[in-house]
Design an enzyme around this catalytic site. Structure first.
Site, PDB file in Angstrom:
ATOM      1  N   CYS A 135      16.041  26.327 124.849  1.00 26.72           N
ATOM      2  CA  CYS A 135      16.493  26.375 126.248  1.00 26.72           C
ATOM      3  C   CYS A 135      18.019  26.377 126.323  1.00 26.72           C
ATOM      4  O   CYS A 135      18.616  27.159 127.064  1.00 26.72           O
ATOM      5  CB  CYS A 135      15.921  25.180 127.002  1.00 26.72           C
ATOM      6  SG  CYS A 135      16.178  25.248 128.797  1.00 26.72           S
ATOM      7  N   CYS A 136      18.659  25.524 125.525  1.00 24.37           N
ATOM      8  CA  CYS A 136      20.125  25.488 125.506  1.00 24.37           C
ATOM      9  C   CYS A 136      20.706  26.812 124.999  1.00 24.37           C
ATOM     10  O   CYS A 136      21.737  27.273 125.493  1.00 24.37           O
ATOM     11  CB  CYS A 136      20.615  24.350 124.621  1.00 24.37           C
ATOM     12  SG  CYS A 136      20.425  22.694 125.326  1.00 24.37           S
ATOM     13  N   CYS A 220      22.222  19.146 132.255  1.00 20.27           N
ATOM     14  CA  CYS A 220      21.161  19.695 133.084  1.00 20.27           C
ATOM     15  C   CYS A 220      20.217  18.581 133.537  1.00 20.27           C
ATOM     16  O   CYS A 220      19.953  17.627 132.794  1.00 20.27           O
ATOM     17  CB  CYS A 220      20.380  20.748 132.302  1.00 20.27           C
ATOM     18  SG  CYS A 220      21.326  22.244 131.946  1.00 20.27           S
ATOM     19  N   CYS A 223      17.213  17.139 131.386  1.00 20.00           N
ATOM     20  CA  CYS A 223      17.547  16.527 130.091  1.00 20.00           C
ATOM     21  C   CYS A 223      18.594  15.432 130.215  1.00 20.00           C
ATOM     22  O   CYS A 223      19.224  15.050 129.221  1.00 20.00           O
ATOM     23  CB  CYS A 223      18.035  17.605 129.128  1.00 20.00           C
ATOM     24  SG  CYS A 223      16.844  18.946 128.853  1.00 20.00           S
ATOM     25  N   CYS A 246      24.210  20.194 122.690  1.00 19.29           N
ATOM     26  CA  CYS A 246      23.565  21.400 123.211  1.00 19.29           C
ATOM     27  C   CYS A 246      23.846  22.630 122.366  1.00 19.29           C
ATOM     28  O   CYS A 246      23.083  23.586 122.400  1.00 19.29           O
ATOM     29  CB  CYS A 246      23.986  21.656 124.652  1.00 19.29           C
ATOM     30  SG  CYS A 246      25.640  22.308 124.823  1.00 19.29           S
TER      31      CYS A 246
END
Length: 259
Positions: A135-136, A220, A223, A246
């Protein structure tokens, strides 16, 4: 705020034509010479020496410090903001507050190619829970790599005392982004949390609203969680996992270190 493709993303008319520090030895010497220099001196050197230079900011818990120095040196320095689609609303409001308060004139809005909805369609819901590294990569690392294609160097707010992974961060280093060699500058590398807090008080900088609710480091929303009193400020990032960074800031051998 402007998009990454805006014509506002351009070098100064009087920018140097040649990149400084062409060899690794020159980079290492510059890092040693500038280690301990005032942050504004480091930032001013980068702005006047690197042909196409910008600053990246998450507009997170400690972002006001570096951004206030940007405003002091030149409010026309481009500031890249990664809008991941998962920011707290408070962070977006804080971004707008700081931009207006500090008079920043070239904030560049960077977004991933995939919307949050498109990412869910391709990779399933809550990728950030199942594979936060992926996702990062999609929402932070790849968009920044692309945005930096228009620049020769950039500055971040990374500090050595923020995490063990940052303790050897140099003031200036050369890193590879998208196959290109860029200069990465860390004007606040020697600052402590007390330095940051003192600067914020001295210049009456507004705090991020979430810091008043126990958030020590803000990324985010899915997280990021509050931390207990006395707990490491970054303990609320990817809590309950082994992930601590990240991947925005590349070290010599690892993809780690974000603000």
């Amino acid at each position: 705020m402007v998009s990454a493709g805006s014509t506002l993303v351009r070098p100064r008319p009087d920018a140097p034509a040649v990149m400084p520090l062409s060899t690794q030895q020159e980079v290492a010497e510059a890092a040693r010479e500038m280690d301990g220099a005032p942050a504004t001196t480091i930032l001013r050197w980068a702005w006047w020496s690197i042909p196409r230079f910008c600053v990246t900011s998450s507009f997170g818990a400690d972002s006001a410090t570096l951004l206030s120095l940007v405003a002091q040196v030149d409010p026309d320095i481009p500031v890249l903001f990664l809008d991941t689609g998962f920011h707290f609303e408070e962070s977006l409001t804080y971004r707008d507050t700081l931009v207006e308060r500090l008079g920043l004139r070239r904030v560049v809005h960077v977004q991933p190619w995939l919307s949050v909805e498109d990412q869910a369609s391709l990779h399933g819901d809550a990728l950030h829970d199942r594979d936060p590294d992926a996702c990062c990569q999609i929402r932070k690392v790849a968009p920044l790599d692309q945005a930096l294609e228009g620049f020769d160097g950039w500055a971040t707010g990374v500090r050595r005392n923020q995490a063990s992974s940052r303790q050897t961060t140099p003031v200036v280093q050369r890193v590879v982004k998208g196959g290109r060699s860029l200069l990465k500058v860390a004007p606040l590398v020697n600052w402590t949390a007390a330095d940051v807090a003192g600067h914020r008080r001295l210049h009456d900088l507004p705090p991020h609203p979430l810091t008043l609710r126990g958030f020590g480091s803000i990324g985010c929303q899915p997280c990021t969680s509050p931390v207990a009193a006395g707990e490491d400020p970054r303990a609320g990032r990817w809590a309950g996992t082994t992930k601590t960074e990240c991947g925005l800031h590349l070290g010599p051998t690892r993809r780690s270190e974000d603000e």
